[in-house]
Scaffold this motif. Sequence first.
Motif, PDB file in Angstrom:
ATOM      1  N   ASP A  18      25.177  40.092  39.965  1.00 22.43           N
ATOM      2  CA  ASP A  18      26.248  39.146  40.136  1.00 22.43           C
ATOM      3  C   ASP A  18      26.391  38.366  41.353  1.00 22.43           C
ATOM      4  O   ASP A  18      27.165  37.077  41.313  1.00 22.43           O
ATOM      5  CB  ASP A  18      27.669  39.951  40.322  1.00 22.43           C
ATOM      6  CG  ASP A  18      28.862  39.502  39.907  1.00 22.43           C
ATOM      7  OD1 ASP A  18      28.773  38.118  39.330  1.00 22.43           O
ATOM      8  OD2 ASP A  18      29.735  39.965  39.947  1.00 22.43           O
ATOM      9  N   SER A  22      32.722  37.412  43.105  1.00 21.11           N
ATOM     10  CA  SER A  22      34.256  38.271  43.039  1.00 21.11           C
ATOM     11  C   SER A  22      35.433  37.491  43.655  1.00 21.11           C
ATOM     12  O   SER A  22      35.282  36.637  44.593  1.00 21.11           O
ATOM     13  CB  SER A  22      33.905  39.614  43.629  1.00 21.11           C
ATOM     14  OG  SER A  22      33.792  39.660  45.146  1.00 21.11           O
ATOM     15  N   GLN A  69      37.761  43.518  49.288  1.00 21.46           N
ATOM     16  CA  GLN A  69      37.023  44.551  48.734  1.00 21.46           C
ATOM     17  C   GLN A  69      37.133  45.929  48.677  1.00 21.46           C
ATOM     18  O   GLN A  69      36.981  46.641  47.580  1.00 21.46           O
ATOM     19  CB  GLN A  69      35.683  44.249  49.616  1.00 21.46           C
ATOM     20  CG  GLN A  69      34.350  45.062  49.243  1.00 21.46           C
ATOM     21  CD  GLN A  69      33.180  44.983  50.280  1.00 21.46           C
ATOM     22  OE1 GLN A  69      33.671  44.819  51.510  1.00 21.46           O
ATOM     23  NE2 GLN A  69      32.285  45.556  49.756  1.00 21.46           N
ATOM     24  N   GLY A  72      39.270  46.764  45.704  1.00 22.02           N
ATOM     25  CA  GLY A  72      38.553  46.756  44.408  1.00 22.02           C
ATOM     26  C   GLY A  72      38.299  45.424  43.621  1.00 22.02           C
ATOM     27  O   GLY A  72      38.040  45.346  42.633  1.00 22.02           O
ATOM     28  N   PHE A  73      38.499  44.330  44.507  1.00 24.12           N
ATOM     29  CA  PHE A  73      38.385  42.915  44.080  1.00 24.12           C
ATOM     30  C   PHE A  73      37.004  42.686  44.397  1.00 24.12           C
ATOM     31  O   PHE A  73      36.525  41.330  44.260  1.00 24.12           O
ATOM     32  CB  PHE A  73      39.243  42.030  44.582  1.00 24.12           C
ATOM     33  CG  PHE A  73      40.673  42.217  43.932  1.00 24.12           C
ATOM     34  CD1 PHE A  73      41.104  42.039  42.716  1.00 24.12           C
ATOM     35  CD2 PHE A  73      41.554  42.720  44.798  1.00 24.12           C
ATOM     36  CE1 PHE A  73      42.207  41.881  42.122  1.00 24.12           C
ATOM     37  CE2 PHE A  73      42.846  43.434  44.156  1.00 24.12           C
ATOM     38  CZ  PHE A  73      43.215  42.974  43.082  1.00 24.12           C
ATOM     39  N   VAL A  75      32.662  42.920  44.475  1.00 21.88           N
ATOM     40  CA  VAL A  75      31.432  43.207  43.302  1.00 21.88           C
ATOM     41  C   VAL A  75      31.302  44.792  42.776  1.00 21.88           C
ATOM     42  O   VAL A  75      31.303  45.631  43.815  1.00 21.88           O
ATOM     43  CB  VAL A  75      29.977  42.923  43.943  1.00 21.88           C
ATOM     44  CG1 VAL A  75      28.987  43.029  42.876  1.00 21.88           C
ATOM     45  CG2 VAL A  75      30.357  41.387  44.310  1.00 21.88           C
ATOM     46  N   LYS A  76      31.508  45.030  41.527  1.00 24.22           N
ATOM     47  CA  LYS A  76      31.235  46.201  41.086  1.00 24.22           C
ATOM     48  C   LYS A  76      30.141  46.893  40.969  1.00 24.22           C
ATOM     49  O   LYS A  76      29.153  46.328  40.878  1.00 24.22           O
ATOM     50  CB  LYS A  76      31.840  46.349  39.603  1.00 24.22           C
ATOM     51  CG  LYS A  76      33.424  45.787  39.434  1.00 24.22           C
ATOM     52  CD  LYS A  76      34.511  46.226  39.989  1.00 24.22           C
ATOM     53  CE  LYS A  76      35.722  45.985  39.725  1.00 24.22           C
ATOM     54  NZ  LYS A  76      36.544  45.267  40.826  1.00 24.22           N
ATOM     55  N   THR A  77      29.893  48.049  41.328  1.00 26.69           N
ATOM     56  CA  THR A  77      28.589  48.942  41.375  1.00 26.69           C
ATOM     57  C   THR A  77      28.440  49.755  40.147  1.00 26.69           C
ATOM     58  O   THR A  77      29.631  50.126  39.557  1.00 26.69           O
ATOM     59  CB  THR A  77      28.359  49.552  42.672  1.00 26.69           C
ATOM     60  OG1 THR A  77      29.377  50.538  42.742  1.00 26.69           O
ATOM     61  CG2 THR A  77      28.114  48.831  43.994  1.00 26.69           C
ATOM     62  N   TYR A  78      27.286  50.111  39.682  1.00 27.36           N
ATOM     63  CA  TYR A  78      27.579  51.060  38.520  1.00 27.36           C
ATOM     64  C   TYR A  78      26.214  52.186  38.644  1.00 27.36           C
ATOM     65  O   TYR A  78      25.383  51.945  39.460  1.00 27.36           O
ATOM     66  CB  TYR A  78      27.107  50.249  37.048  1.00 27.36           C
ATOM     67  CG  TYR A  78      25.794  49.618  37.038  1.00 27.36           C
ATOM     68  CD1 TYR A  78      24.900  50.187  36.700  1.00 27.36           C
ATOM     69  CD2 TYR A  78      25.659  48.375  37.578  1.00 27.36           C
ATOM     70  CE1 TYR A  78      23.445  49.455  36.351  1.00 27.36           C
ATOM     71  CE2 TYR A  78      24.521  47.680  37.563  1.00 27.36           C
ATOM     72  CZ  TYR A  78      23.340  48.182  37.161  1.00 27.36           C
ATOM     73  OH  TYR A  78      21.983  47.586  37.181  1.00 27.36           O
ATOM     74  N   GLU A  79      26.606  53.067  38.088  1.00 22.88           N
ATOM     75  CA  GLU A  79      25.486  54.214  38.082  1.00 22.88           C
ATOM     76  C   GLU A  79      24.553  54.183  36.785  1.00 22.88           C
ATOM     77  O   GLU A  79      24.986  53.673  35.777  1.00 22.88           O
ATOM     78  CB  GLU A  79      26.248  55.466  38.267  1.00 22.88           C
ATOM     79  CG  GLU A  79      27.057  55.797  39.650  1.00 22.88           C
ATOM     80  CD  GLU A  79      25.958  55.791  40.743  1.00 22.88           C
ATOM     81  OE1 GLU A  79      24.944  56.379  40.668  1.00 22.88           O
ATOM     82  OE2 GLU A  79      26.526  55.243  41.675  1.00 22.88           O
ATOM     83  N   VAL A  91      24.161  46.356  41.246  1.00 19.71           N
ATOM     84  CA  VAL A  91      25.448  45.817  40.962  1.00 19.71           C
ATOM     85  C   VAL A  91      25.343  45.210  39.872  1.00 19.71           C
ATOM     86  O   VAL A  91      24.587  44.856  39.107  1.00 19.71           O
ATOM     87  CB  VAL A  91      25.893  44.700  42.098  1.00 19.71           C
ATOM     88  CG1 VAL A  91      25.962  45.363  43.416  1.00 19.71           C
ATOM     89  CG2 VAL A  91      24.950  43.670  41.954  1.00 19.71           C
ATOM     90  N   ARG A  92      26.893  44.971  39.072  1.00 14.55           N
ATOM     91  CA  ARG A  92      26.879  44.370  37.947  1.00 14.55           C
ATOM     92  C   ARG A  92      27.779  43.334  37.972  1.00 14.55           C
ATOM     93  O   ARG A  92      28.777  43.494  38.855  1.00 14.55           O
ATOM     94  CB  ARG A  92      27.389  45.258  36.761  1.00 14.55           C
ATOM     95  CG  ARG A  92      27.639  44.713  35.402  1.00 14.55           C
ATOM     96  CD  ARG A  92      28.257  45.681  34.318  1.00 14.55           C
ATOM     97  NE  ARG A  92      28.301  46.955  34.948  1.00 14.55           N
ATOM     98  CZ  ARG A  92      27.977  48.148  33.827  1.00 14.55           C
ATOM     99  NH1 ARG A  92      27.703  47.717  32.505  1.00 14.55           N
ATOM    100  NH2 ARG A  92      28.056  49.343  33.941  1.00 14.55           N
TER     101      ARG A  92
END
Length: 92
Positions: A18, A22, A69, A72-73, A75-79, A91-92
């Motif tokens: 990404d 964001s 940040q 929650g606004f 960059v989202k992270t994922y597992e 990151v996604r």
Amino acid sequence: MVEAQRPAQRTAEPHHDDHGHSVAAWTLVTIVLLGVLVGCVALIANQPWLFWVGLGVIVVGVIAGKVLQVMGFGVKTYEQSPSEPNRPRGVR
């Protein structure tokens, strides 16, 4: 001679990071650029107090970006999920 139409091929889209796109990042950059603009105008106009106002706006921008940040606004992270074992973490 007319070629036969081939069925549409579906290809998987590659994973793209990404790169900070964001709400938090855009807000931070916008406010900081505004502060830099105020600071530049202050230097051209020879107004030291306005330079410090611009510097204050930059600090407010950094704080606003960090607060957004944390809210929650950012960059989202994922597992890594079991359904996608080969997908790298990040990151996604």
